[in-house]
Design a protein around this motif. Sequence first.
Motif, PDB file in Angstrom:
ATOM      1  N   ILE A 145       0.821  -1.213   0.000  1.00 16.45           N
ATOM      2  CA  ILE A 145       0.000   0.000   0.000  1.00 16.45           C
ATOM      3  C   ILE A 145       0.857   1.266   0.000  1.00 16.45           C
ATOM      4  N   PRO A 146       1.851   1.409   0.894  1.00 19.95           N
ATOM      5  CA  PRO A 146       2.686   2.618   0.826  1.00 19.95           C
ATOM      6  C   PRO A 146       3.397   2.782  -0.515  1.00 19.95           C
ATOM      7  N   THR A 147       3.877   1.674  -1.080  1.00 19.27           N
ATOM      8  CA  THR A 147       4.564   1.751  -2.368  1.00 19.27           C
ATOM      9  C   THR A 147       3.629   2.216  -3.476  1.00 19.27           C
ATOM     10  N   LEU A 148       2.428   1.639  -3.526  1.00 19.02           N
ATOM     11  CA  LEU A 148       1.454   2.025  -4.557  1.00 19.02           C
ATOM     12  C   LEU A 148       1.047   3.484  -4.410  1.00 19.02           C
ATOM     13  N   LEU A 149       0.839   3.924  -3.183  1.00 17.53           N
ATOM     14  CA  LEU A 149       0.463   5.323  -2.963  1.00 17.53           C
ATOM     15  C   LEU A 149       1.567   6.264  -3.413  1.00 17.53           C
ATOM     16  N   LEU A 150       2.811   5.922  -3.102  1.00 17.77           N
ATOM     17  CA  LEU A 150       3.934   6.764  -3.502  1.00 17.77           C
ATOM     18  C   LEU A 150       4.033   6.863  -5.015  1.00 17.77           C
ATOM     19  N   VAL A 151       3.952   5.728  -5.697  1.00 17.13           N
ATOM     20  CA  VAL A 151       4.081   5.715  -7.160  1.00 17.13           C
ATOM     21  C   VAL A 151       2.890   6.409  -7.820  1.00 17.13           C
ATOM     22  N   LEU A 152       1.672   6.081  -7.360  1.00 13.28           N
ATOM     23  CA  LEU A 152       0.461   6.628  -7.986  1.00 13.28           C
ATOM     24  C   LEU A 152       0.389   8.141  -7.861  1.00 13.28           C
ATOM     25  N   PHE A 153       0.514   8.649  -6.643  1.00 12.00           N
ATOM     26  CA  PHE A 153       0.335  10.084  -6.444  1.00 12.00           C
ATOM     27  C   PHE A 153       1.533  10.890  -6.932  1.00 12.00           C
ATOM     28  N   SER A 154       2.684  10.247  -7.113  1.00 12.27           N
ATOM     29  CA  SER A 154       3.830  10.942  -7.701  1.00 12.27           C
ATOM     30  C   SER A 154       3.704  11.035  -9.213  1.00 12.27           C
ATOM     31  N   ALA A 155       3.092  10.013  -9.802  1.00 17.56           N
ATOM     32  CA  ALA A 155       3.000   9.952 -11.266  1.00 17.56           C
ATOM     33  C   ALA A 155       1.761  10.642 -11.810  1.00 17.56           C
ATOM     34  N   VAL A 156       0.685  10.679 -11.024  1.00 12.14           N
ATOM     35  CA  VAL A 156      -0.582  11.239 -11.484  1.00 12.14           C
ATOM     36  C   VAL A 156      -0.920  12.464 -10.632  1.00 12.14           C
ATOM     37  N   ASP A 157      -1.269  13.554 -11.294  1.00  8.61           N
ATOM     38  CA  ASP A 157      -1.557  14.806 -10.584  1.00  8.61           C
ATOM     39  C   ASP A 157      -2.989  14.767 -10.045  1.00  8.61           C
ATOM     40  N   ILE A 158      -3.155  14.095  -8.899  1.00  3.58           N
ATOM     41  CA  ILE A 158      -4.481  13.952  -8.293  1.00  3.58           C
ATOM     42  C   ILE A 158      -4.689  14.971  -7.192  1.00  3.58           C
ATOM     43  N   VAL A 159      -3.668  15.168  -6.357  1.00  3.85           N
ATOM     44  CA  VAL A 159      -3.744  16.081  -5.228  1.00  3.85           C
ATOM     45  C   VAL A 159      -2.744  17.208  -5.426  1.00  3.85           C
ATOM     46  N   ASP A 160      -3.189  18.436  -5.146  1.00  7.18           N
ATOM     47  CA  ASP A 160      -2.304  19.591  -5.231  1.00  7.18           C
ATOM     48  C   ASP A 160      -1.356  19.587  -4.042  1.00  7.18           C
TER      49      ASP A 160
END
Length: 238
Positions: free
Chosen positions: A26-41
């Motif tokens: 879960i921490p790994t997926l969150l790091l990769v996802l939110f770093s690669a996709v501009d979801i949160v400012d």
Amino acid sequence: MIAAQAALETRMLLRNGEQLLLTVVIPTLLLVLFSAVDIVDTGKGEAVDFLAPGILALAVMSTAFTGQAIATGFERRYGVLKRLASSPLPRWGLMAAKTASVLVTEILQIVLLTVIAFALGWSPHGNLAAVLLLLVLGTAAFSGLGLLMAGTLKAEATLAAANLVFLLLLVGGGVIVPLEKFGSAGEHALGLLPISALSDGLRDVLQHGAGMPWGDLGVLAVWAVAGLAAAGKFFRWE
């Protein structure tokens, strides 16, 4: 005896698929996802520079609090703790072994997440001593709270409560969403949580190059003392 028990606890943790999902995947997926996709400012700069410290804080919480609470709660339910308490290994030795297991797991988590963050373009800087002190106090705070929950609630209640707290603090603890998004009052209130103090402290040091974040360290120290003291007083072995 403590070293042998710590090694056993670590092997059991690393063989548990559910625990690995919580502490690594879960921490790994969150790091990769939110770093690669501009979801949160996440403000100015690279997203990974904001996210990596928060994900490191999340990794500490997932292991020291959520994973430890659930595992210890079911050990207590099935009588494992009661049998271990009657063995030559003293009760304080068992707790020391569990703490050592948590620390070993966290080291593995931090190494993995750091490598991934570097691959995503993370550029950390700051005081290494401050980072280590934050991680140690954060581990102590979450361990105390996890053991308090595991030693006072039924195993099923611990499972539900620990996962619920994990999700709530993931959203409202400054891990992914900046605390200022919750307004001035919300920012000040949420800033007193251990996950917020840990993530903000790590972010101040690793992203902004600050020195010792004494305010965040103070919050973590209070939670650590209170949690460990309460766990020591109210923990039930059976």
